[in-house]
Design a protein around this motif. Structure first.
Motif, PDB file in Angstrom:
ATOM      1  N   LEU A  81       0.834  -1.199   0.000  1.00 24.03           N
ATOM      2  CA  LEU A  81       0.000   0.000   0.000  1.00 24.03           C
ATOM      3  C   LEU A  81       0.869   1.251   0.000  1.00 24.03           C
ATOM      4  O   LEU A  81       1.895   1.302   0.682  1.00 24.03           O
ATOM      5  CB  LEU A  81      -0.912   0.021   1.239  1.00 24.03           C
ATOM      6  CG  LEU A  81      -1.909  -1.128   1.354  1.00 24.03           C
ATOM      7  CD1 LEU A  81      -2.664  -1.039   2.686  1.00 24.03           C
ATOM      8  CD2 LEU A  81      -2.894  -1.112   0.182  1.00 24.03           C
ATOM      9  N   PRO A  82       0.470   2.288  -0.763  1.00 25.12           N
ATOM     10  CA  PRO A  82       1.235   3.537  -0.737  1.00 25.12           C
ATOM     11  C   PRO A  82       1.135   4.198   0.634  1.00 25.12           C
ATOM     12  O   PRO A  82       0.053   4.283   1.226  1.00 25.12           O
ATOM     13  CB  PRO A  82       0.568   4.387  -1.818  1.00 25.12           C
ATOM     14  CG  PRO A  82      -0.799   3.809  -1.997  1.00 25.12           C
ATOM     15  CD  PRO A  82      -0.692   2.355  -1.676  1.00 25.12           C
ATOM     16  N   VAL A  83       2.273   4.644   1.160  1.00 24.94           N
ATOM     17  CA  VAL A  83       2.279   5.251   2.490  1.00 24.94           C
ATOM     18  C   VAL A  83       2.882   6.656   2.497  1.00 24.94           C
ATOM     19  O   VAL A  83       2.657   7.421   3.444  1.00 24.94           O
ATOM     20  CB  VAL A  83       3.042   4.373   3.504  1.00 24.94           C
ATOM     21  CG1 VAL A  83       2.315   3.057   3.723  1.00 24.94           C
ATOM     22  CG2 VAL A  83       4.475   4.114   3.037  1.00 24.94           C
ATOM     23  N   ALA A  84       3.650   7.019   1.465  1.00 27.43           N
ATOM     24  CA  ALA A  84       4.275   8.349   1.467  1.00 27.43           C
ATOM     25  C   ALA A  84       4.760   8.675   0.054  1.00 27.43           C
ATOM     26  O   ALA A  84       4.994   7.779  -0.770  1.00 27.43           O
ATOM     27  CB  ALA A  84       5.447   8.408   2.443  1.00 27.43           C
ATOM     28  N   GLU A  85       4.881   9.965  -0.187  1.00 29.68           N
ATOM     29  CA  GLU A  85       5.477  10.423  -1.441  1.00 29.68           C
ATOM     30  C   GLU A  85       6.470  11.525  -1.115  1.00 29.68           C
ATOM     31  O   GLU A  85       6.217  12.362  -0.235  1.00 29.68           O
ATOM     32  CB  GLU A  85       4.407  10.938  -2.406  1.00 29.68           C
ATOM     33  CG  GLU A  85       4.975  11.369  -3.753  1.00 29.68           C
ATOM     34  CD  GLU A  85       3.882  11.608  -4.799  1.00 29.68           C
ATOM     35  OE1 GLU A  85       3.134  10.640  -5.088  1.00 29.68           O
ATOM     36  OE2 GLU A  85       3.774  12.738  -5.288  1.00 29.68           O
ATOM     37  N   ALA A  86       7.591  11.509  -1.805  1.00 29.47           N
ATOM     38  CA  ALA A  86       8.626  12.518  -1.569  1.00 29.47           C
ATOM     39  C   ALA A  86       9.172  12.991  -2.903  1.00 29.47           C
ATOM     40  O   ALA A  86       9.377  12.201  -3.826  1.00 29.47           O
ATOM     41  CB  ALA A  86       9.756  11.939  -0.718  1.00 29.47           C
ATOM     42  N   ASP A  87       9.382  14.280  -3.005  1.00 32.68           N
ATOM     43  CA  ASP A  87      10.043  14.872  -4.173  1.00 32.68           C
ATOM     44  C   ASP A  87      11.241  15.657  -3.664  1.00 32.68           C
ATOM     45  O   ASP A  87      11.095  16.782  -3.175  1.00 32.68           O
ATOM     46  CB  ASP A  87       9.088  15.779  -4.939  1.00 32.68           C
ATOM     47  CG  ASP A  87       9.720  16.341  -6.207  1.00 32.68           C
ATOM     48  OD1 ASP A  87      10.929  16.117  -6.416  1.00 32.68           O
ATOM     49  OD2 ASP A  87       9.006  17.016  -6.980  1.00 32.68           O
ATOM     50  N   PRO A  88      12.443  15.072  -3.742  1.00 29.26           N
ATOM     51  CA  PRO A  88      13.620  15.767  -3.201  1.00 29.26           C
ATOM     52  C   PRO A  88      13.897  17.108  -3.860  1.00 29.26           C
ATOM     53  O   PRO A  88      14.640  17.925  -3.306  1.00 29.26           O
ATOM     54  CB  PRO A  88      14.764  14.777  -3.483  1.00 29.26           C
ATOM     55  CG  PRO A  88      14.106  13.452  -3.671  1.00 29.26           C
ATOM     56  CD  PRO A  88      12.781  13.752  -4.284  1.00 29.26           C
ATOM     57  N   TRP A  89      13.324  17.360  -5.044  1.00 25.98           N
ATOM     58  CA  TRP A  89      13.613  18.595  -5.776  1.00 25.98           C
ATOM     59  C   TRP A  89      12.443  19.562  -5.760  1.00 25.98           C
ATOM     60  O   TRP A  89      12.440  20.539  -6.500  1.00 25.98           O
ATOM     61  CB  TRP A  89      13.994  18.245  -7.217  1.00 25.98           C
ATOM     62  CG  TRP A  89      15.086  17.230  -7.284  1.00 25.98           C
ATOM     63  CD1 TRP A  89      14.976  15.919  -7.597  1.00 25.98           C
ATOM     64  CD2 TRP A  89      16.463  17.449  -6.971  1.00 25.98           C
ATOM     65  NE1 TRP A  89      16.195  15.296  -7.510  1.00 25.98           N
ATOM     66  CE2 TRP A  89      17.120  16.213  -7.135  1.00 25.98           C
ATOM     67  CE3 TRP A  89      17.196  18.576  -6.578  1.00 25.98           C
ATOM     68  CZ2 TRP A  89      18.488  16.064  -6.902  1.00 25.98           C
ATOM     69  CZ3 TRP A  89      18.553  18.413  -6.356  1.00 25.98           C
ATOM     70  CH2 TRP A  89      19.182  17.177  -6.516  1.00 25.98           C
ATOM     71  N   ALA A  90      11.443  19.296  -4.923  1.00 26.56           N
ATOM     72  CA  ALA A  90      10.229  20.122  -4.933  1.00 26.56           C
ATOM     73  C   ALA A  90      10.526  21.589  -4.643  1.00 26.56           C
ATOM     74  O   ALA A  90       9.880  22.485  -5.200  1.00 26.56           O
ATOM     75  CB  ALA A  90       9.227  19.576  -3.923  1.00 26.56           C
ATOM     76  N   ASP A  91      11.483  21.852  -3.786  1.00 27.98           N
ATOM     77  CA  ASP A  91      11.787  23.231  -3.394  1.00 27.98           C
ATOM     78  C   ASP A  91      13.000  23.796  -4.134  1.00 27.98           C
ATOM     79  O   ASP A  91      13.499  24.870  -3.787  1.00 27.98           O
ATOM     80  CB  ASP A  91      12.039  23.304  -1.888  1.00 27.98           C
ATOM     81  CG  ASP A  91      10.822  22.893  -1.080  1.00 27.98           C
ATOM     82  OD1 ASP A  91       9.698  23.172  -1.532  1.00 27.98           O
ATOM     83  OD2 ASP A  91      10.993  22.272  -0.012  1.00 27.98           O
TER      84      ASP A  91
END
Length: 575
Positions: A81-91
């Motif tokens: 099941l999906p539990v998290a999403e991260a975009d290291p370059w979002a900022d």
């Protein structure tokens, strides 16, 4: 036996970047690879920010960007099941000094194809199926004679090889099949199992962790099986699967996973059916959703570095010189940056402008960088393994500002001229640092450009800030204009630009003054001169009235300017 200036052994990204850089300098280059055909493998996932700057300098970055994609957000799962999403370059956004604020996803085979095409434009083609099995370095002294390279001593740099340097020296090369060859220099870019390194007898000390194992491959999934705008990562207590879409394909994915294990806990070799079982165990996808699997391999964490990177006329670069943990994606990138450091130095030595001792600065600069990279990637691997123990942890733990490559510099180098201790009120780069890349405009045409575009190509650049720099720039142009040095006056927006020389730029938004910290020079009225090496690193920062320091620095790299004669090596090459 024909002579070439440089023989490059290994046609991966490291060897191809070096070949392109040398070929555009006019050197005669051969590049050989033991594989019978270019391998179609994805392996490294793409260049980081610093490597993109290098590819820009080589004139291929637009093709690379078009063939790849920006790094993707990471969707992380636990128990399917999906539990998290991260975009290291979002900022992160491009800045005036850093136009490439993030790396780029591109299959390694595609990047290599772009570089091979670029190299072919110089008339150089990779020679496949050529395995090097012998290297014999020829003496140049009156005693004559040759010695097999592996038997020649020396514990660092070119120590023990003094008799092999200078005029007329060369390396005879034996191949498993076909005629022998001869080159003035040989560069081993032939990977972690480098034949060149073994022939040199150079140690490759370090460790291999047999417990840290991953199986990898390129796979196809049924169309629509997964969202291709995400890098999917399943981390469970009993294993892991990672799937990242391969840019430029409709159904291709990079597959990485913890291996299946036998009853004794030993990892099993990767197979297509094994990949399907791993997919079914950890993801919500059925095994048959994986329709193709090829280029299967097992990755073990190796942390090793060569004892030295140079033995006389033979040097090592890329994985032949250092290997490390995959975390942070620095393997291919460190090799590309090795090549860019070495290429300009070889070019200057071959033309006779610089003494062969300049090549010692390759090891002086890149060996500490490699050592730092080994430590950095090992730490990033530790952080990643810690992160994935918790739901929501993922590969984003491996990404830090250190992995962009933009902070790599050589302040300790003998090529970093002047006072290495900054003044209290001095900002901007110091000698050895990467020279900032900032937007500006061509004074004559008004066209938008950037300083790294000004630097591009096989030349040293002398930047002049302030009216006081005019004299030293003119003197440099007179002495070195034909010897691989360009000048560039950087005008402030308020300065009178009447009579500006071609190639000058205007710092219309003040970014260059801010990035190079030249405001402080205004109080003296002299201005500032910055010498930028061909690999975008600052060699010297000096007041504009210190023409002597500028002249002495350029003399080390480019000889005495117009009076410099070609080396006997180059005379031999044109006979």
């Amino acid at each position: 036996m024909g002579m070439t200036d440089v023989l490059i052994v290994g046609a991966g990204p490291t060897g191809l970047v070096l070949a392109c850089d040398l070929a555009r300098r006019g050197a005669t280059v051969r590049i050989v690879d033991r594989s019978p055909a270019p391998p179609r493998t994805s392996r490294a996932k793409g260049p980081n920010s610093r490597s993109l700057e290098i590819l820009d300098d080589l004139g291929v970055v637009e093709e690379v960007l078009a063939a790849g994609s920006a790094p993707l957000p990471m969707l992380k799962y636990r128990d399917r099941l999906p539990v998290a999403e991260a975009d290291p370059w979002a900022d992160s956004t491009p800045s005036p000094g850093v136009p490439y604020d993030r790396g780029w996803l591109i299959a390694q085979w595609r990047l290599e194809g772009i570089l091979r095409d670029r190299l072919a434009g110089y008339g150089v083609h990779v020679e496949p199926g050529r395995e090097v099995v012998g290297l014999t370095q020829a003496r140049h002294d009156d005693g004559g004679g040759n010695e097999d390279i592996k038997d020649v001593g020396g514990s660092e740099g070119s120590k023990g090889y003094e008799g092999f340097e200078g005029n007329g020296g060369h390396v005879d090369v034996a191949y498993a099949e076909g005629p022998a060859g001869r080159a003035r220099y040989v560069i081993g870019c032939d990977g972690a199992h480098s034949s060149v390194r073994k022939l040199l007898g150079i140690g490759f000390e370090g460790t291999t962790d047999d417990d840290q194992v991953m199986v990898c491959g390129d796979v196809d999934l049924a169309e629509g099986a997964l969202d291709r705008t995400r890098w999917h990562q399943w981390f469970d207590e009993d294993g892991a699967v990672m799937l990242c879409p391969i840019p430029g394909t409709r159904t291709g994915w990079w597959f990485q996973a913890g291996p299946e294990r036998d009853g004794r806990g030993q990892p099993l070799a990767p197979t297509a059916d094994g990949f399907r079982r791993l997919l079914a165990r950890h993801t919500a996808l059925p095994g048959p959703a994986l329709t193709r699997a090829e280029l299967l391999s097992t990755y073990r964490v190796n942390v090793r570095m060569a004892d030295r990177f140079r033995a006389g006329r033979v040097l090592l670069a890329g994985d032949a010189a250092h290997v490390h943990a995959i975390a942070g994606g620095l393997g291919m990138n460190t090799g590309i940056q090795d090549a860019f450091n070495l290429g300009w130095k070889l070019g200057l030595v071959l033309t006779g402008h610089a003494d062969a001792q300049l090549l010692d600065t390759y090891e002086e600069e890149r060996l500490p960088v490699a050592a730092r990279t080994l430590d950095l990637t090992s730490e990033r691997l530790r952080a990643t393994l810690e992160a994935i123990r918790r739901p929501g942890g993922g590969l984003d733990a491996a990404i830090t500002p250190d992995t962009t490559g933009l902070d790599v510099g050589y302040r300790w180098s003998s090529l970093a001229a002047g006072d290495r201790e900054p003044e209290a009120d001095k900002s901007g780069p110091r000698a050895g640092d990467r020279a900032p890349d900032v937007p500006c405009a061509d004074v004559v045409t008004g066209a938008r450009t950037r300083l790294h575009r000004v630097f591009a190509g096989p030349r040293t650049t002398v930047l002049g800030f302030g009216p006081g720099s005019t004299a030293v720039l003119r003197g440099t142009a007179d002495a070195y204009g034909d010897a691989g040095v360009r000048i560039c006056r950087v005008y402030a927006a308020h300065e009178d630009r009447a009579g500006a020389e071609p190639g000058a730029v205007v710092d219309d938004a003040g970014h260059a003054v801010a990035a190079y910290g030249t405001e402080a020079s205004g109080r003296t009225g002299t201005g500032t001169v910055v010498v930028v090496r061909p690999d975008h690193h600052v060699g010297l920062v000096a007041p504009a009235d210190d023409a002597r320091s500028v002249r002495e620095y350029l003399r080390r790299l480019h000889g005495t300017g117009r009076s410099a004669e070609r080396s006997p090596d180059m005379v031999d090459a044109v006979r």
